[in-house]
Design a protein around this motif. Structure first.
Motif, mmCIF file in Angstrom:
data_model
loop_
_atom_site.group_PDB
_atom_site.id
_atom_site.type_symbol
_atom_site.label_atom_id
_atom_site.label_comp_id
_atom_site.label_asym_id
_atom_site.label_seq_id
_atom_site.Cartn_x
_atom_site.Cartn_y
_atom_site.Cartn_z
ATOM 1 N N PHE A 5 5.014 -1.174 -8.310
ATOM 2 C CA PHE A 5 3.928 -1.552 -7.416
ATOM 3 C C PHE A 5 3.224 -2.796 -7.943
ATOM 4 O O PHE A 5 3.408 -3.200 -9.083
ATOM 5 N N LYS A 8 -3.629 -4.537 -7.867
ATOM 6 C CA LYS A 8 -4.715 -5.397 -7.406
ATOM 7 C C LYS A 8 -5.830 -5.437 -8.441
ATOM 8 O O LYS A 8 -6.674 -6.329 -8.414
ATOM 9 N N SER A 27 -3.310 -0.107 -7.713
ATOM 10 C CA SER A 27 -2.938 -0.808 -6.479
ATOM 11 C C SER A 27 -4.087 -0.860 -5.483
ATOM 12 O O SER A 27 -3.973 -1.497 -4.445
ATOM 13 N N THR A 39 -1.954 5.627 -2.892
ATOM 14 C CA THR A 39 -1.356 4.432 -3.485
ATOM 15 C C THR A 39 -1.217 4.626 -4.994
ATOM 16 O O THR A 39 -1.966 5.384 -5.603
ATOM 17 N N TYR A 41 -1.145 4.191 -9.144
ATOM 18 C CA TYR A 41 -1.892 3.654 -10.282
ATOM 19 C C TYR A 41 -1.281 4.231 -11.552
ATOM 20 O O TYR A 41 -0.555 5.224 -11.526
#
Length: 120
Positions: A5, A8, A27, A39, A41
């Motif tokens: 992934f 961010k 993410s 999502t 992590y």
């Protein structure tokens, strides 16, 4: 199996004067709501008050897991490849500035010592 992934958010944190270190690749933005996570992590933690190895937990987009042993971390300027003692490799790409990357290298090396291979 590979969990891949784009992070961010890359966070390095410490507590109790550096006795506890954490590195998180997420993410979601930092202000995300954990109750509705869908999502990935990865969170690596080390508590130096106890003589135990660093711990890792993750969310693969569907469910939480953790408890594996970290075998190695290959750290590049824009990517971390984390190999675990299970049939799992975690491939995280990210974009951070030079100071944050230096901090990331420092934290991971302090937590994982010779298991970290950093390339720039």
């Amino acid at each position: 199996m590979t969990l891949a992934f784009v992070a961010k958010s890359v966070r390095c944190a410490d507590a109790i004067g550096g006795e506890i270190l954490q590195v998180c690749f997420d993410s979601k933005p930092e202000s995300g709501n954990e109750d509705e996570r869908h999502t990935p992590y990865v969170l690596i933690s080390q508590n130096f008050e106890f003589a135990s190895p660093a711990t890792i937990e993750w969310h693969d987009g569907s469910d939480y897991d953790g408890g594996a042993e970290i075998v190695s971390v290959r750290l590049a300027r824009d990517r971390a490849m984390i190999r675990l003692d299970r049939d799992l490799e975690i491939d995280v790409s990210f974009r951070i500035g030079d100071r944050r990357f230096a901090q990331l290298c420092s934290y991971l090396r302090r937590m994982l010592d010779d298991k970290v291979l950093a390339t720039t």
